[in-house]
Design a protein around this motif. Structure first.
Motif, short mmCIF file in Angstrom:
data_model
loop_
_atom_site.label_atom_id
_atom_site.label_comp_id
_atom_site.label_asym_id
_atom_site.label_seq_id
_atom_site.Cartn_x
_atom_site.Cartn_y
_atom_site.Cartn_z
N ARG A 76 0.81 -1.22 0.00
CA ARG A 76 0.00 0.00 0.00
C ARG A 76 0.84 1.27 0.00
O ARG A 76 0.32 2.34 -0.33
CB ARG A 76 -0.91 0.02 1.22
CG ARG A 76 -1.97 -1.05 1.19
CD ARG A 76 -2.77 -1.04 2.45
NE ARG A 76 -3.73 -2.13 2.49
CZ ARG A 76 -4.60 -2.29 3.46
NH1 ARG A 76 -4.64 -1.43 4.46
NH2 ARG A 76 -5.43 -3.31 3.43
N SER A 77 2.10 1.18 0.36
CA SER A 77 2.91 2.39 0.50
C SER A 77 4.12 2.45 -0.43
O SER A 77 4.75 3.50 -0.54
CB SER A 77 3.39 2.54 1.95
OG SER A 77 4.21 1.44 2.31
N TYR A 81 4.70 0.82 -6.53
CA TYR A 81 3.40 0.18 -6.59
C TYR A 81 2.29 1.21 -6.74
O TYR A 81 1.34 1.01 -7.47
CB TYR A 81 3.14 -0.67 -5.34
CG TYR A 81 3.81 -2.03 -5.34
CD1 TYR A 81 4.95 -2.29 -6.08
CD2 TYR A 81 3.28 -3.07 -4.60
CE1 TYR A 81 5.55 -3.53 -6.08
CE2 TYR A 81 3.88 -4.33 -4.59
CZ TYR A 81 5.00 -4.54 -5.33
OH TYR A 81 5.58 -5.78 -5.33
N LEU A 82 2.43 2.33 -6.03
CA LEU A 82 1.42 3.38 -6.11
C LEU A 82 1.32 3.94 -7.53
O LEU A 82 0.25 4.33 -7.98
CB LEU A 82 1.74 4.51 -5.12
CG LEU A 82 1.66 4.13 -3.64
CD1 LEU A 82 2.19 5.27 -2.77
CD2 LEU A 82 0.25 3.76 -3.24
N GLU A 83 2.45 3.95 -8.22
CA GLU A 83 2.48 4.46 -9.59
C GLU A 83 2.01 3.43 -10.61
O GLU A 83 1.32 3.76 -11.57
CB GLU A 83 3.92 4.90 -9.93
CG GLU A 83 4.05 5.56 -11.28
CD GLU A 83 5.48 6.03 -11.53
OE1 GLU A 83 5.95 5.85 -12.67
OE2 GLU A 83 6.11 6.56 -10.60
N TYR A 85 0.20 0.36 -10.06
CA TYR A 85 -0.98 -0.47 -9.84
C TYR A 85 -2.16 0.31 -9.29
O TYR A 85 -2.00 1.34 -8.65
CB TYR A 85 -0.65 -1.60 -8.85
CG TYR A 85 0.51 -2.46 -9.26
CD1 TYR A 85 0.52 -3.14 -10.47
CD2 TYR A 85 1.62 -2.61 -8.44
CE1 TYR A 85 1.58 -3.94 -10.86
CE2 TYR A 85 2.70 -3.40 -8.80
CZ TYR A 85 2.67 -4.07 -10.01
OH TYR A 85 3.72 -4.86 -10.39
N ALA A 86 -3.35 -0.23 -9.51
CA ALA A 86 -4.55 0.29 -8.86
C ALA A 86 -4.38 0.12 -7.35
O ALA A 86 -3.61 -0.74 -6.91
CB ALA A 86 -5.78 -0.45 -9.36
N PRO A 87 -5.07 0.89 -6.54
CA PRO A 87 -4.90 0.81 -5.08
C PRO A 87 -5.22 -0.57 -4.51
O PRO A 87 -6.06 -1.31 -5.04
CB PRO A 87 -5.89 1.84 -4.54
CG PRO A 87 -6.15 2.76 -5.68
CD PRO A 87 -6.01 1.94 -6.93
N PHE A 88 -4.54 -0.89 -3.42
CA PHE A 88 -4.73 -2.15 -2.72
C PHE A 88 -5.46 -1.95 -1.38
O PHE A 88 -5.58 -2.88 -0.60
CB PHE A 88 -3.38 -2.81 -2.42
CG PHE A 88 -2.58 -3.17 -3.64
CD1 PHE A 88 -3.08 -4.08 -4.57
CD2 PHE A 88 -1.33 -2.62 -3.85
CE1 PHE A 88 -2.33 -4.43 -5.68
CE2 PHE A 88 -0.58 -2.96 -4.96
CZ PHE A 88 -1.08 -3.88 -5.88
N ASP A 89 -5.94 -0.76 -1.11
CA ASP A 89 -6.48 -0.41 0.20
C ASP A 89 -7.67 -1.26 0.63
O ASP A 89 -7.90 -1.42 1.82
CB ASP A 89 -6.88 1.06 0.25
CG ASP A 89 -5.68 1.99 0.09
OD1 ASP A 89 -4.55 1.52 0.28
OD2 ASP A 89 -5.90 3.17 -0.23
N GLU A 90 -8.44 -1.77 -0.29
CA GLU A 90 -9.61 -2.56 0.07
C GLU A 90 -9.36 -4.06 -0.06
O GLU A 90 -10.30 -4.85 -0.06
CB GLU A 90 -10.80 -2.15 -0.82
CG GLU A 90 -11.21 -0.71 -0.66
CD GLU A 90 -11.62 -0.37 0.78
OE1 GLU A 90 -12.34 -1.17 1.39
OE2 GLU A 90 -11.20 0.69 1.28
N ASP A 122 -1.40 -6.35 -13.41
CA ASP A 122 -2.30 -5.79 -12.39
C ASP A 122 -3.71 -6.36 -12.54
O ASP A 122 -4.67 -5.80 -12.06
CB ASP A 122 -2.33 -4.26 -12.42
CG ASP A 122 -2.93 -3.66 -11.16
OD1 ASP A 122 -2.89 -4.32 -10.09
OD2 ASP A 122 -3.47 -2.54 -11.23
#
Length: 147
Positions: A76-77, A81-83, A85-90, A122
């Motif tokens: 998540r950080s 990865y932030l650039e 991939y789509a977010p992993f927060d959920e 992804d």
């Protein structure tokens, strides 16, 4: 005395399995606090019986509690990865395969499901709906998650 449902299932699917002791309640609560998501009941239940599951090749079919926190927070950080991939927060990643894919719980309109995530594309594809189905597939059908 609560029966060991997961240990029994894993023993049937993979008689040579050597399972570690359980994760304690503080570890399980720590996962939920660190990830700011509730653990799916079946994952928490499995961790209460065995803090991680590996197959005959040493693949971490289910990560131990410590790795659940470390890897999910890192994914998540991590700036790359932030650039990329789509977010992993959920999502709650909990296992992997030697072939590259990783597995995570996601919430669907029907409840939690398990997706296989391909880091090269992804792509996130719902693959099974329960931990039981996931374990059966891991131990009886091998690591071909591209089907």
């Amino acid at each position: 005395m609560i029966p060991y449902v997961w240990r029994e299932l894993i023993g049937e699917l993979y008689p040579g399995a050597e399972l570690p002791g359980p994760a304690d309640e503080a570890m399980i609560a720590g996962i939920e606090k660190a990830l700011a998501l509730p653990l799916p009941f079946e994952l928490a239940s499995l961790l209460r019986e065995a803090n991680g599951v590996a197959n005959e090749y040493g693949d971490a079919v289910v990560w131990p509690a410590e790795r659940l926190v470390e890897d999910n927070l890192a994914m998540r950080s991590e700036p790359d990865y932030l650039e990329l991939y789509a977010p992993f927060d959920e999502m709650i990643f909990f296992g992997d395969s030697d072939m590259g894919p990783q597995f995570a719980y996601v919430h669907t309109d029907y409840g939690p499901g398990i997706v296989v995530w391909d880091h090269e594309s992804d792509r996130r594809r719902l693959t099974v709906v329960s931990m039981r189905d996931y374990l059966v597939r891991c131990f009886t059908q091998g690591n071909d998650w591209h089907r």
